[in-house]
Write a protein that holds these residues in place. Structure first.
Motif, PDB file in Angstrom:
ATOM      1  N   ASP A 276       0.786  -1.237   0.000  1.00 20.61           N
ATOM      2  CA  ASP A 276       0.000   0.000   0.000  1.00 20.61           C
ATOM      3  C   ASP A 276       0.813   1.280   0.000  1.00 20.61           C
ATOM      4  O   ASP A 276       0.265   2.362  -0.120  1.00 20.61           O
ATOM      5  CB  ASP A 276      -0.918   0.036   1.221  1.00 20.61           C
ATOM      6  CG  ASP A 276      -1.934  -1.068   1.214  1.00 20.61           C
ATOM      7  OD1 ASP A 276      -2.297  -1.554   0.132  1.00 20.61           O
ATOM      8  OD2 ASP A 276      -2.364  -1.462   2.304  1.00 20.61           O
ATOM      9  N   GLY A 277       2.126   1.193   0.195  1.00 22.38           N
ATOM     10  CA  GLY A 277       2.957   2.382   0.294  1.00 22.38           C
ATOM     11  C   GLY A 277       3.802   2.320   1.544  1.00 22.38           C
ATOM     12  O   GLY A 277       3.974   1.264   2.151  1.00 22.38           O
ATOM     13  N   VAL A 278       4.325   3.476   1.970  1.00 27.57           N
ATOM     14  CA  VAL A 278       5.185   3.557   3.151  1.00 27.57           C
ATOM     15  C   VAL A 278       4.750   4.724   4.016  1.00 27.57           C
ATOM     16  O   VAL A 278       4.475   5.823   3.513  1.00 27.57           O
ATOM     17  CB  VAL A 278       6.675   3.729   2.735  1.00 27.57           C
ATOM     18  CG1 VAL A 278       7.547   4.034   3.932  1.00 27.57           C
ATOM     19  CG2 VAL A 278       7.165   2.481   2.014  1.00 27.57           C
TER      20      VAL A 278
ATOM     21  N   ILE B 168       5.103   8.563   2.986  1.00 26.01           N
ATOM     22  CA  ILE B 168       6.407   8.860   2.398  1.00 26.01           C
ATOM     23  C   ILE B 168       6.386   8.512   0.918  1.00 26.01           C
ATOM     24  O   ILE B 168       5.950   7.430   0.529  1.00 26.01           O
ATOM     25  CB  ILE B 168       7.513   8.029   3.092  1.00 26.01           C
ATOM     26  CG1 ILE B 168       7.556   8.298   4.586  1.00 26.01           C
ATOM     27  CG2 ILE B 168       8.876   8.266   2.448  1.00 26.01           C
ATOM     28  CD1 ILE B 168       7.879   9.710   4.976  1.00 26.01           C
ATOM     29  N   LYS B 169       6.864   9.429   0.086  1.00 30.03           N
ATOM     30  CA  LYS B 169       6.988   9.156  -1.351  1.00 30.03           C
ATOM     31  C   LYS B 169       8.200   8.252  -1.547  1.00 30.03           C
ATOM     32  O   LYS B 169       9.276   8.515  -1.021  1.00 30.03           O
ATOM     33  CB  LYS B 169       7.171  10.464  -2.115  1.00 30.03           C
ATOM     34  CG  LYS B 169       7.203  10.286  -3.615  1.00 30.03           C
ATOM     35  CD  LYS B 169       7.353  11.641  -4.279  1.00 30.03           C
ATOM     36  CE  LYS B 169       7.269  11.648  -5.746  1.00 30.03           C
ATOM     37  NZ  LYS B 169       7.993  10.812  -6.565  1.00 30.03           N
ATOM     38  N   THR B 170       8.015   7.180  -2.321  1.00 34.71           N
ATOM     39  CA  THR B 170       9.105   6.239  -2.562  1.00 34.71           C
ATOM     40  C   THR B 170       9.413   6.146  -4.051  1.00 34.71           C
ATOM     41  O   THR B 170       8.587   6.504  -4.887  1.00 34.71           O
ATOM     42  CB  THR B 170       8.751   4.835  -2.043  1.00 34.71           C
ATOM     43  OG1 THR B 170       7.611   4.351  -2.740  1.00 34.71           O
ATOM     44  CG2 THR B 170       8.473   4.855  -0.549  1.00 34.71           C
TER      45      THR B 170
ATOM     46  N   LYS C  36      17.202   6.612   1.256  1.00 38.27           N
ATOM     47  CA  LYS C  36      16.806   7.029  -0.091  1.00 38.27           C
ATOM     48  C   LYS C  36      15.315   6.837  -0.375  1.00 38.27           C
ATOM     49  O   LYS C  36      14.828   7.263  -1.419  1.00 38.27           O
ATOM     50  CB  LYS C  36      17.599   6.246  -1.129  1.00 38.27           C
ATOM     51  CG  LYS C  36      19.079   6.493  -1.078  1.00 38.27           C
ATOM     52  CD  LYS C  36      19.805   5.627  -2.098  1.00 38.27           C
ATOM     53  CE  LYS C  36      21.297   5.798  -2.019  1.00 38.27           C
ATOM     54  NZ  LYS C  36      21.990   4.882  -2.939  1.00 38.27           N
ATOM     55  N   SER C  37      14.580   6.181   0.530  1.00 38.71           N
ATOM     56  CA  SER C  37      13.156   5.847   0.320  1.00 38.71           C
ATOM     57  C   SER C  37      12.958   5.156  -1.025  1.00 38.71           C
ATOM     58  O   SER C  37      12.112   5.540  -1.824  1.00 38.71           O
ATOM     59  CB  SER C  37      12.291   7.098   0.404  1.00 38.71           C
ATOM     60  OG  SER C  37      12.354   7.654   1.685  1.00 38.71           O
ATOM     61  N   THR C  38      13.782   4.137  -1.263  1.00 37.59           N
ATOM     62  CA  THR C  38      13.784   3.450  -2.543  1.00 37.59           C
ATOM     63  C   THR C  38      13.632   1.948  -2.382  1.00 37.59           C
ATOM     64  O   THR C  38      14.283   1.333  -1.553  1.00 37.59           O
ATOM     65  CB  THR C  38      15.127   3.728  -3.274  1.00 37.59           C
ATOM     66  OG1 THR C  38      15.274   5.128  -3.412  1.00 37.59           O
ATOM     67  CG2 THR C  38      15.150   3.087  -4.644  1.00 37.59           C
ATOM     68  N   TRP C  39      12.747   1.366  -3.215  1.00 40.94           N
ATOM     69  CA  TRP C  39      12.598  -0.089  -3.308  1.00 40.94           C
ATOM     70  C   TRP C  39      13.482  -0.586  -4.431  1.00 40.94           C
ATOM     71  O   TRP C  39      13.499  -0.016  -5.524  1.00 40.94           O
ATOM     72  CB  TRP C  39      11.155  -0.468  -3.646  1.00 40.94           C
ATOM     73  CG  TRP C  39      10.178  -0.259  -2.551  1.00 40.94           C
ATOM     74  CD1 TRP C  39       9.271   0.762  -2.459  1.00 40.94           C
ATOM     75  CD2 TRP C  39       9.947  -1.089  -1.423  1.00 40.94           C
ATOM     76  NE1 TRP C  39       8.497   0.610  -1.341  1.00 40.94           N
ATOM     77  CE2 TRP C  39       8.896  -0.522  -0.675  1.00 40.94           C
ATOM     78  CE3 TRP C  39      10.541  -2.263  -0.951  1.00 40.94           C
ATOM     79  CZ2 TRP C  39       8.419  -1.085   0.503  1.00 40.94           C
ATOM     80  CZ3 TRP C  39      10.066  -2.820   0.237  1.00 40.94           C
ATOM     81  CH2 TRP C  39       9.019  -2.234   0.936  1.00 40.94           C
ATOM     82  N   THR C  40      14.215  -1.671  -4.203  1.00 45.03           N
ATOM     83  CA  THR C  40      14.989  -2.340  -5.241  1.00 45.03           C
ATOM     84  C   THR C  40      14.818  -3.852  -5.097  1.00 45.03           C
ATOM     85  O   THR C  40      14.375  -4.330  -4.065  1.00 45.03           O
ATOM     86  CB  THR C  40      16.494  -2.001  -5.179  1.00 45.03           C
ATOM     87  OG1 THR C  40      17.003  -2.376  -3.896  1.00 45.03           O
ATOM     88  CG2 THR C  40      16.744  -0.531  -5.442  1.00 45.03           C
TER      89      THR C  40
END
Length: 88
Positions: free
Chosen positions: A22-24, A37-39, A81-85
């Motif tokens: 659903d997001g963070v 939080i924007k990711t 970095k609020s980043t998914w990898t």
């Protein structure tokens, strides 16, 4: 959705992370409010997730059982970095 997000305490931020499909969000203790939080990147999908926080690298290792291909079920969320990898 049921089983699509995880609650993890992030010691570097001294906040709770709630995130997944659903997001963070992070819990702002002072305001007693969850902040969205924007990711970047593509996050996990489906249900039946689990997660573990790595305080040394300041990231969350995220496993998602509900995927079509077995090699698509592991994600890393970088807290700074609020980043998914997805590792290869």
């Amino acid at each position: 959705p049921y089983g699509a997000n995880n609650l993890v305490y992030i010691s570097s931020r001294k906040q709770f992370f709630y995130g997944g499909t659903d997001g963070v969000w992070y819990l702002d203790f002072a305001k007693r409010k969850w902040e969205s939080i924007k990711t970047e990147g593509v996050g996990p999908q489906g249900i039946d997730h689990c997660a573990a926080y790595d305080p040394k690298r300041d990231r969350i290792y995220y496993y998602c059982r509900d995927t079509k291909k077995a090699n698509d079920n592991f994600f890393i969320y970088d807290v700074k970095k609020s980043t998914w990898t997805q590792p290869k």
